[in-house]
Design an enzyme around this catalytic site. Structure first.
Site, PDB file in Angstrom:
ATOM      1  N   ASN A 231       0.699  -0.956  -0.251  1.00  0.00           N
ATOM      2  CA  ASN A 231       0.112  -0.422  -0.017  1.00  0.00           C
ATOM      3  C   ASN A 231       0.707   1.318  -0.341  1.00  0.00           C
ATOM      4  O   ASN A 231       0.911   1.368   1.245  1.00  0.00           O
ATOM      5  CB  ASN A 231      -0.834  -0.203   1.089  1.00  0.00           C
ATOM      6  CG  ASN A 231      -2.447   1.122   1.023  1.00  0.00           C
ATOM      7  OD1 ASN A 231      -1.697   1.883   1.140  1.00  0.00           O
ATOM      8  ND2 ASN A 231      -3.184   0.719   1.501  1.00  0.00           N
ATOM      9  N   CYS A 236      -5.088   1.052  -1.069  1.00  0.00           N
ATOM     10  CA  CYS A 236      -5.427  -0.510  -1.392  1.00  0.00           C
ATOM     11  C   CYS A 236      -6.867  -1.076  -1.944  1.00  0.00           C
ATOM     12  O   CYS A 236      -6.990  -1.720  -2.105  1.00  0.00           O
ATOM     13  CB  CYS A 236      -6.617  -0.782   0.399  1.00  0.00           C
ATOM     14  SG  CYS A 236      -7.928   0.846   0.959  1.00  0.00           S
ATOM     15  N   HIS A 477     -11.738   0.818   4.850  1.00  0.00           N
ATOM     16  CA  HIS A 477      -9.642   0.224   3.818  1.00  0.00           C
ATOM     17  C   HIS A 477     -10.454  -0.405   3.161  1.00  0.00           C
ATOM     18  O   HIS A 477     -11.810  -1.160   3.300  1.00  0.00           O
ATOM     19  CB  HIS A 477      -8.899  -0.215   5.028  1.00  0.00           C
ATOM     20  CG  HIS A 477      -8.717  -1.051   3.988  1.00  0.00           C
ATOM     21  ND1 HIS A 477      -6.749  -1.334   3.853  1.00  0.00           N
ATOM     22  CD2 HIS A 477      -8.438  -2.926   4.822  1.00  0.00           C
ATOM     23  CE1 HIS A 477      -6.851  -2.522   3.227  1.00  0.00           C
ATOM     24  NE2 HIS A 477      -7.183  -3.377   3.714  1.00  0.00           N
ATOM     25  N   ASP A 494      -5.669  -8.515   1.185  1.00  0.00           N
ATOM     26  CA  ASP A 494      -5.519  -7.697   2.530  1.00  0.00           C
ATOM     27  C   ASP A 494      -4.262  -6.686   1.951  1.00  0.00           C
ATOM     28  O   ASP A 494      -2.966  -7.448   2.033  1.00  0.00           O
ATOM     29  CB  ASP A 494      -5.821  -8.146   3.541  1.00  0.00           C
ATOM     30  CG  ASP A 494      -6.379  -6.887   4.345  1.00  0.00           C
ATOM     31  OD1 ASP A 494      -5.964  -5.676   3.799  1.00  0.00           O
ATOM     32  OD2 ASP A 494      -6.855  -6.563   5.510  1.00  0.00           O
TER      33      ASP A 494
END
Length: 1150
Positions: A231, A236, A477, A494
């Site tokens: 990131n 994200c 997020h 993620d």
């Protein structure tokens, strides 16, 4: 009480105690009732720790969150508490194929106030546990009264036991001074020096392999076969979409098919995306996207600005679709993602239908009011009836009742569904996130929503990916849940981590918030275990985008991407870059043990045109060509290295001499002193410290290697009055500098005495007259008088003398007339001011991008001429725009000024001194200048005016921005005619045209056709042109009123949109015409509030709501500063769904 990790103890001491254990159950225990407890003192209602079923049910109840594999109870009966070792172990007991024991610190661990107690897996190595073992357990540690097992205290925890964390428990379990006392309903627990410590253990199933994982040293590639994406700050949303597109294998293959062999990754989105996908496919660690975002034209600010994933997807796909045109990948985007839908209006009572078929790349579905995805589709195709005041004007049939709706004609193989989780709440007057529960299935059939269906090929879809937004309106997020393979597992992507997940984590946990209901707070005695907090708090984590793949296309879409699918040049380039990266890494490691020694010889500066004998960049270990670099152990003696040099150059040791090279205070690099025999016994590292500009920063150890030659068959003896001087010859006819080696001079020797030797070395006729200069520094090249001594000329070791043929004034003028240099001083001045500039097309992205080397003092005229040659353009039509220092994007258009210098054209240019001491022009940041090729010459622009004007159509939504070039002395009529000539609309009578100016959403000036264009405001205003509406041309000048209409939201102090003039009449008629003029649908118009604003431009404005249809606006006594206000949200602006305005919408330029 929180659980704490304890130190592992390798072997248990003997202790005065025994143990009993019981395997209570090996099957799952689900949905057991949790009895009430006293959370304050940790004591339950009367229940014996010896009643295993009851104590488990009360203290360690099972839930449906985890599947129980084994349940076990073990008692450690301690008969002599005071004789326990400071670190003691219980006997080992077995549960779930693992050996367990209690680790006890009776007097505390790392503190002395509380007893510390832990559960640990006993000696994994001795018990032959397999490498990589782990076991997930819920447990309770209990201390109880040995005489009354209903008196106890406990603490609970969950833990993933592994080789890295073999024990877990409580460092501050119970206060030591109260163990043997009864206090506040607790204890005593140690009675007659005895006590019992019990373990309730439940081993639970770990379906994903990562339950309660700490993710320390977690390897995504090893565990899942995939890697994450770093990131950059707030990227994200981009990472999630990139992973989704990467796992859509057919899209990845199509991207690989775009020809990119001759492109640069930071300038080509296609190549950067190919490299991104390749790295995701081959890297073992999380990859970066800086290269990709640079190719988008983004600056560092963009990396910290969260955008909408749907908008990013559309912009990226549009960019890729353009790149794929005319390539083997042509049509891939539409073949994968594009479906067709038909919008229609069908009359009920007559045979008439108006419809249009459009392509779509994704479908935006409502969440509000829809419980399931199926409900959202039904809502999308809901038919609206147009009747009453909303009847439809059907061509040839007049006003008719009609049905208005949408129907799908086809669905694409890959279906992107955008769930509308963010909406504007008109009641609360703000953007809100919709967290309502909205269920989506693993499979769905869409036949009922498509006008064209085939029973043999139903529109059956299988869920492939879920992009999730976790957070609220103001912060959040993104992550992605994807099933990359047809029969594979679900994975969570993620950012830099990829982990397996359960179906519950994919579906149930992302449906959104359940309907409000009374939820009884769950009380776990004393220390609560980890529970699913989503049952207790509002859910802010939910699906935002769904990716479905058509069932009969799964094998095709998800077919593996093979090595042959990847372009060869891509693999070659990345392999070479990886090899270079490994080399740099090895070089960095070597620098801990080795020193790089840069060796300068007379041949180094033989063809050097710049200052000094050589240039060095100690920061990155770069030097100019001709300097030989050796890697030498730091502790090696200089004398040893000298011997190696003799061997390398095939010279006898007595025919070479080493000299140190230093940075002088004026930043020049000069040979300093010959190394003595004592200094040659120093280490190479010591030499580096003395020859670096900054010894703390590292860099080269620098040496000049003197060798014998035809001029000096033996190494001269160096005395106090002797100096080594280096010679350069400037050939005025070739316009080149040539290095002629070194010469030794004496302090009291006349400068003129070396002239014969210089003439001979240069190969000039003996009678040649020459002129001498000393190269002191780039900006100081001084004439040397030949009659003075070298001492008087202040010549010392390492100085550089340059000479040339002497030329007369006439010869000098002739040379200069050819654009050449007549003296050494002029030549070095030219070198000093030399720079490299990058010229990039400002508008035409297909235009040529070139780097040119020029004098920073060059004029605008010269620069355009040189650029025109390079790009084959007309120099007179080239106009320059500066680049922003922060973003590198186009900034200010430069006015035409023939004498403007290149330094002013490229203000980001480094100083001349930085260029003078650089290893090369290419090693420094290259300033950028944007250029555009105009339709007319730039000089003509001085006599003409460029005007931006917005031509309005029948509605305010029909805007056509047009830029026209008109003479500065022309009129508004000429401007209007030029506007129509350039526009694509039908030319109309300029006599019925209104041209007006607006500032901050309000009309400030209207122009007559004979006004000069010079009266148009240059900055801060918008110029509009519109055909005067029929109702205004036919208005009654005596009774009708022409009023200004403005748009605002909440407060008229901040206007938006296009202001316009309007004829006011009975409000019921006026609002219909206003709606038509603005171009709003009935649904949008219902949300607009109409007000009368008095004294709009003053701080003391007043507002009156107009809410009755019988108000006659023409009688409302409008003043010149009054306006009709339309209160509605500004949908034309790019606002963050988090309520924070973006500085600019998302874009991709590369």
């Amino acid at each position: 009480m929180p659980a704490n990790e304890a130190l592992t103890t390798p072997s248990p001491p003997t202790s005065p105690c025994d143990g009993t254990d019981s395997s209570v159950s090996t099957t799952p225990e689900l949905n057991q009732t949790i009895p009430k407890s006293n959370p304050e003192d940790g004591r339950e209602t009367k229940c014996s720790v010896l009643n295993h079923d009851a104590i488990l049910s009360q203290i360690l109840p099972s839930t449906n969150e985890f599947e129980t594999k084994y349940t076990h109870v073990f008692h450690w009966n301690i008969t002599d508490w005071r004789s326990l070792e400071p670190k003691s172990h219980s006997p080992v007991f077995h549960a779930g194929e693992f050996p367990w024991r209690i680790l006890l610190f009776p007097k505390g661990n790392s503190q002395h106030d509380f007893t510390s107690v832990y559960l640990e897996v006993a000696d994994p190595a001795a018990n032959n546990l397999t490498p990589g073992w782990h076991v997930c357990a819920q447990f309770s540690l209990i201390i109880s009264n040995p005489n009354d097992p209903t008196v106890y205290y406990h603490s609970n925890a969950n833990h993933r036991f592994s080789a890295e964390e073999v024990d877990w428990g409580f460092t501050r379990f119970y206060d030591i001074k109260f163990l043997a006392k009864a206090l506040n309903g607790k204890g005593p627990f140690v009675v007659n020096n005895q006590t019992t410590i019990t373990v309730l253990l439940r081993i639970v199933n770990d379906p994903t392999g990562v339950l309660w994982h700490s993710f320390v040293n977690y390897d995504s590639r090893k565990e899942t076969g995939y890697v994450g994406i770093k990131n950059q700050g707030a990227t994200c949303y981009m990472n999630s979409l990139l992973q989704s597109l990467y796992c859509t294998n057919a899209f990845r293959k199509a991207v690989y098919q775009i020809p990119t062999e001759n492109e640069e990754p930071t300038k080509s989105v296609a190549l950067a995306l190919q490299r991104c996908f390749y790295n995701l496919q081959n890297s073992n660690t999380p990859i970066g996207t800086t290269e990709l975002t640079k190719s988008f034209g983004w600056d560092s600010l963009e990396a910290f600005m969260q955008h909408d994933v749907q908008e990013f997807n559309r912009v990226l796909q549009n960019n890729m679709e353009i790149k794929m045109k005319g390539t083997p990948a042509d049509g891939a985007i539409s073949n994968l993602f594009v479906g067709k839908m038909k919008s229609y209006i069908k009359c009920i009572n007559v045979d008439y239908e108006s419809s249009r078929v459009e392509d779509y790349y994704d479908i935006q579905l409502n969440v509000k009011g829809c419980k399931t995805l199926h409900d959202s589709f039904k809502d999308y195709v809901t038919v609206e009836t147009l009747e009453g005041e909303n009847k439809y004007m059907a061509e040839g049939h007049g006003l008719q009742d009609a049905h208005k709706g949408v129907v799908f004609e086809s669905f694409p193989p890959v279906l992107h569904l955008q769930l509308k989780r963010f909406e504007y709440d008109f009641m609360r007057d703000t953007m809100v996130k919709i967290n309502d529960r909205h269920e989506f299935p693993e499979e769905i059939n869409l036949d009922e929503f498509c006008s064209i269906s085939n029973p043999d090929e139903p529109f059956d879809y299988v869920l492939h990916g879920v992009l999730v937004h976790s957070g609220d309106l103001h912060a959040g997020h993104y992550f992605a849940l994807i099933k990359p393979e047809k029969d594979g597992k679900w994975l969570k992507f993620d950012d830099d981590r990829v982990i397996p997940v359960t179906k519950k984590e994919v579906f149930d946990e992302n449906f959104g918030e359940e309907a409000p209901k009374e939820i009884e707070t769950l009380h776990y005695p004393s220390t609560p275990m980890r529970v699913n907090s989503t049952k207790l708090i509002k859910r802010f984590t939910n699906a935002y985008m769904l990716v479905y793949i058509r069932k009969n296309k799964l094998d095709e879409i998800l077919a593996p991407v093979l090595e042959d699918d990847i372009p060869r040049h891509l693999k070659r380039r990345l392999s070479e870059e990886q090899a270079a990266l490994e080399k740099r890494k090895k070089d960095r490691e070597d620098m801990l043990l080795f020193t790089k020694v840069a060796v300068v010889t007379d041949s180094t500066f033989l063809t050097r045109q710049e200052f000094d004998l050589a240039a060095f960049d100690d920061r990155v270990f770069k030097t100019v060509g001709g300097v030989e670099v050796f890697k030498v152990p730091k502790n090696e003696k200089i004398l040893t290295f000298k011997q190696q040099l003799a061997e390398h150059f095939k010279l006898d040791l007595d025919k070479i001499r080493l000299w140190s090279i230093l940075f002088r205070s004026n930043k020049t690099v000069r040979v300093d002193q010959a190394l003595s025999s004592t200094e040659e016994r120093m280490t190479i590292e010591k030499l580096r410290e003395t020859t670096c500009f900054n010894k703390q920063m590292g860099g080269f150890a620098k040496i000049y290697l003197e060798t014998t030659d035809q001029h000096y068959p033996k190494l001269p003896t160096i005395k106090a009055d002797t100096s080594i001087v280096f010679i350069k010859y400037f050939d005025i006819w070739e316009q080149k500098m040539r290095g002629l080696g070194h010469i030794f001079v004496k302090a009291d020797e006349k400068v003129g005495e070396i002239i014969p030797s210089l003439i001979e070395r240069a190969g000039l006729p003996k009678e040649s007259a020459i002129t001498l200069y000393e190269e002191i520094k780039p900006t100081m090249v001084e004439y040397i008088a030949v009659k003075q001594t070298f001492k008087q000329a202040e010549i010392q070791h390492g100085d550089i003398i340059c000479f040339q043929m002497t030329v007369s004034d006439t010869e000098a003028k002739n040379i200069q007339a050819r654009g050449e240099c007549a003296t050494v001083r002029e030549y070095f001045s030219k070198i000093y001011h030399r720079t490299m500039v990058q010229f990039k097309p400002k508008v035409d992205k297909r235009g040529q991008e070139v780097n040119l080397i020029m004098d920073r003092r060059s004029t605008y005229t010269y620069v355009t001429r040189e650029l025109a040659k390079a790009i084959s353009a007309d120099a007179s039509r080239i106009r320059f725009t500066t680049a922003s220092q922060g973003t590198g994007l186009p900034k200010d258009v430069l006015p035409y000024s023939p004498q403007l210098s290149l330094e002013a054209i490229a203000p980001m240019m480094l100083s001349a001194t930085e260029y003078a001491h650089s290893v090369s022009l290419e090693s420094l940041p290259v300033p950028t200048v944007y250029y555009e090729i105009l339709d007319v010459s730039v000089a003509d622009m001085e006599t003409k005016k460029s005007v931006n004007i917005v031509l309005l159509g029948p509605t305010l939504r029909d805007e056509s921005p047009i830029t026209v070039l008109v003479p500065r002395n022309s009129t508004i009529k000429s401007l209007s005619e030029a506007m129509y000539q350039k526009s694509k609309t039908e030319k109309k009578d300029v006599g019925n045209l209104r041209v007006y100016e607006a500032v901050d959403g309000a009309i400030t000036k209207e122009f007559s056709m004979d006004q000069p264009v010079g009266e148009i405001t240059e900055k801060g205003s918008v110029l509009y042109a519109e055909q005067i509406p029929e109702d205004e041309r036919t208005m009654d000048m005596d009774s009708d009123r022409l009023i200004q209409v403005v748009h605002y939201h909440k407060s008229p102090t901040a206007l938006h949109g296009v202001p316009f003039r309007f004829v006011g009449e009975l409000f019921s008629d006026t609002k219909k015409r206003l709606q038509k003029r603005i171009g709003m649908s009935d649904k949008e118009w219902q949300k607009v509030k109409v007000t009368l604003i008095r004294d709009l431009k003053t701080p003391g404005y007043t507002m009156e709501n107009i809410d009755k249809d019988d108000i006659v606006l023409r009688t409302s006594k409008f003043g010149d500063e009054d306006a009709l206000g339309l209160d509605h949200i500004d949908k034309s602006s790019k606002s963050s769904r988090f309520g924070v305005p973006f500085e600019r919408g998302i874009f991709i330029r590369g």
